[in-house]
Design a protein around this motif. Structure first.
Motif, PDB file in Angstrom:
ATOM      1  N   HIS A   1      -2.845 -18.268 -10.787  1.00 28.90           N
ATOM      2  CA  HIS A   1      -3.781 -19.228 -10.943  1.00 28.90           C
ATOM      3  C   HIS A   1      -4.230 -20.056  -9.779  1.00 28.90           C
ATOM      4  O   HIS A   1      -5.361 -20.153  -9.398  1.00 28.90           O
ATOM      5  CB  HIS A   1      -3.504 -20.462 -12.265  1.00 28.90           C
ATOM      6  CG  HIS A   1      -3.473 -19.649 -13.310  1.00 28.90           C
ATOM      7  ND1 HIS A   1      -4.881 -19.819 -14.160  1.00 28.90           N
ATOM      8  CD2 HIS A   1      -2.711 -19.093 -14.209  1.00 28.90           C
ATOM      9  CE1 HIS A   1      -4.543 -19.008 -15.211  1.00 28.90           C
ATOM     10  NE2 HIS A   1      -3.310 -18.569 -15.379  1.00 28.90           N
TER      11      HIS A   1
ATOM     12  N   ARG B   1      -6.033 -18.141  -7.425  1.00 29.19           N
ATOM     13  CA  ARG B   1      -7.283 -17.130  -7.990  1.00 29.19           C
ATOM     14  C   ARG B   1      -7.183 -15.909  -7.960  1.00 29.19           C
ATOM     15  O   ARG B   1      -8.232 -15.189  -7.766  1.00 29.19           O
ATOM     16  CB  ARG B   1      -8.508 -17.896  -7.245  1.00 29.19           C
ATOM     17  CG  ARG B   1      -8.813 -19.463  -7.563  1.00 29.19           C
ATOM     18  CD  ARG B   1     -10.124 -19.947  -6.686  1.00 29.19           C
ATOM     19  NE  ARG B   1     -10.367 -21.257  -7.072  1.00 29.19           N
ATOM     20  CZ  ARG B   1      -9.763 -22.518  -6.415  1.00 29.19           C
ATOM     21  NH1 ARG B   1      -9.087 -22.278  -5.484  1.00 29.19           N
ATOM     22  NH2 ARG B   1     -10.149 -23.434  -6.788  1.00 29.19           N
ATOM     23  N   GLN B   2      -6.101 -15.275  -8.152  1.00 30.57           N
ATOM     24  CA  GLN B   2      -6.000 -13.888  -7.934  1.00 30.57           C
ATOM     25  C   GLN B   2      -5.559 -13.135  -9.332  1.00 30.57           C
ATOM     26  O   GLN B   2      -5.370 -12.057  -9.285  1.00 30.57           O
ATOM     27  CB  GLN B   2      -4.714 -13.479  -7.060  1.00 30.57           C
ATOM     28  CG  GLN B   2      -5.094 -13.785  -5.648  1.00 30.57           C
ATOM     29  CD  GLN B   2      -4.139 -13.692  -4.882  1.00 30.57           C
ATOM     30  OE1 GLN B   2      -3.998 -12.380  -4.010  1.00 30.57           O
ATOM     31  NE2 GLN B   2      -3.039 -14.615  -4.654  1.00 30.57           N
TER      32      GLN B   2
ATOM     33  N   PRO C   1      -7.533 -12.028 -11.755  1.00 31.87           N
ATOM     34  CA  PRO C   1      -8.425 -10.984 -12.163  1.00 31.87           C
ATOM     35  C   PRO C   1      -7.909  -9.615 -11.633  1.00 31.87           C
ATOM     36  O   PRO C   1      -8.373  -8.619 -11.989  1.00 31.87           O
ATOM     37  CB  PRO C   1      -9.788 -11.470 -11.870  1.00 31.87           C
ATOM     38  CG  PRO C   1      -9.781 -12.628 -11.718  1.00 31.87           C
ATOM     39  CD  PRO C   1      -8.460 -13.099 -11.205  1.00 31.87           C
TER      40      PRO C   1
ATOM     41  N   GLU D   1      -3.015  -6.669 -13.794  1.00 33.87           N
ATOM     42  CA  GLU D   1      -3.008  -6.242 -15.313  1.00 33.87           C
ATOM     43  C   GLU D   1      -1.696  -6.733 -15.929  1.00 33.87           C
ATOM     44  O   GLU D   1      -0.605  -6.276 -15.164  1.00 33.87           O
ATOM     45  CB  GLU D   1      -3.254  -4.790 -15.489  1.00 33.87           C
ATOM     46  CG  GLU D   1      -2.930  -4.021 -16.862  1.00 33.87           C
ATOM     47  CD  GLU D   1      -3.040  -2.637 -16.942  1.00 33.87           C
ATOM     48  OE1 GLU D   1      -3.000  -2.197 -18.171  1.00 33.87           O
ATOM     49  OE2 GLU D   1      -3.219  -2.138 -15.959  1.00 33.87           O
TER      50      GLU D   1
END
Length: 202
Positions: free
Chosen positions: A20, A23-24, A26, A29
Motif C-alpha cells: 500500500h 502503491r504496488q 495492483p 495476485e
C-alpha cells in the motif's frame, strides 16, 4: 506476481502495508494459504521449503520469503522510503526485529493451544513467551517512542503488525495497560490508510 498470504498473519500484514505504501498492490495476485507446523495445510511448500507465509512467486527468479526479504524487495521496486539511509537504518532494522519477535512469541502461544493436546500443554512455557512480549512492549514504551514518532519506516510497519496481532489473538492480555504512550501511538497509526486497509481478520 503471486503473494501467498493469510489476512491474520502479522508477517503478511507487513508486506501488505508495504504494498500500500509503495502503491504496488495492483501488481500482486493474492493467493490464500494456511497451516501450522503439525499440518502444513495449503502452505506453498514448493516455493518456501520452510512452509511459511508470506511467500512471493515472481515472474522470473526463485520465490522470495520471508517478510523481511519481501518488504525490502517491494520497497526497492516501488522506490519506497521505508528503509532510511545512514545510521538510522540500524535503528529501523532493530525495531523491525523487535516487532517480528513479538509476533513470533505471540504465534507460538497460539500454536501451544491449537496444536498440542490439552494434557501436553505447558502453561509456564506459554507465560515465558508472554514475558518476552511484555519486555519488548516495555522497551518500546521506554526507549523507542521518539523513533516511532519519526518518519514512517519498516520498524514501525513491524510494530504495527505485531500490535494488531496481539489485539486479534491475545486481547484479554491487554497489552495497552501501563503503556500509555505506545497505546496512543497505535491509535494514531490505526488511522493511516495503509494500516487501516490491512486490519487483521480471521
Amino acid at each position: 506476481m503471486k503473494l501467498y498470504h493469510s489476512p491474520a498473519s502479522p508477517y503478511v500484514r507487513k508486506v501488505m502495508i508495504t504494498l500500500h505504501e509503495t502503491r504496488q498492490l495492483p501488481l500482486v495476485e493474492l493467493i490464500p494459504a494456511g497451516g501450522h507446523p503439525v499440518d502444513p495445510g495449503t502452505m506453498p511448500l514448493s516455493l518456501n521449503p520452510l512452509g511459511k507465509i508470506p511467500a512471493l512467486e515472481r515472474e522470473t527468479g526463485p520465490a522470495l520469503y520471508d517478510s523481511r526479504v519481501i518488504c525490502r524487495y517491494f520497497n526497492d521496486t516501488g522506490r519506497g522510503t521505508l528503509y532510511p539511509a545512514g545510521e538510522t537504518l540500524w535503528d529501523s532494522l532493530t525495531l523491525e526485529a523487535t516487532g517480528d519477535g513479538i509476533a513470533d512469541a505471540a504465534i507460538l502461544m497460539i500454536y501451544e493451544s491449537r496444536t498440542r493436546p490439552e494434557e501436553k500443554r505447558h502453561d509456564p512455557w506459554v507465560e515465558g513467551q508472554w514475558a518476552k512480549i511484555a519486555r519488548a512492549l516495555d522497551a518500546l514504551e521506554s526507549r523507542w517512542m521518539a523513533h516511532l514518532h519519526g518518519p514512517f519506516d519498516i520498524g514501525q510497519v513491524a510494530v504495527v503488525a505485531a500490535l494488531g496481532y496481539l489485539d486479534l489473538r491475545h486481547a484479554a492480555r491487554d497489552w495497552r495497560a501501563g503503556r500509555p504512550s505506545l497505546a496512543a501511538w497505535a491509535g494514531k497509526m490505526a488511522e493511516r490508510p495503509s494500516v487501516k486497509a490491512t486490519m487483521p481478520e480471521g
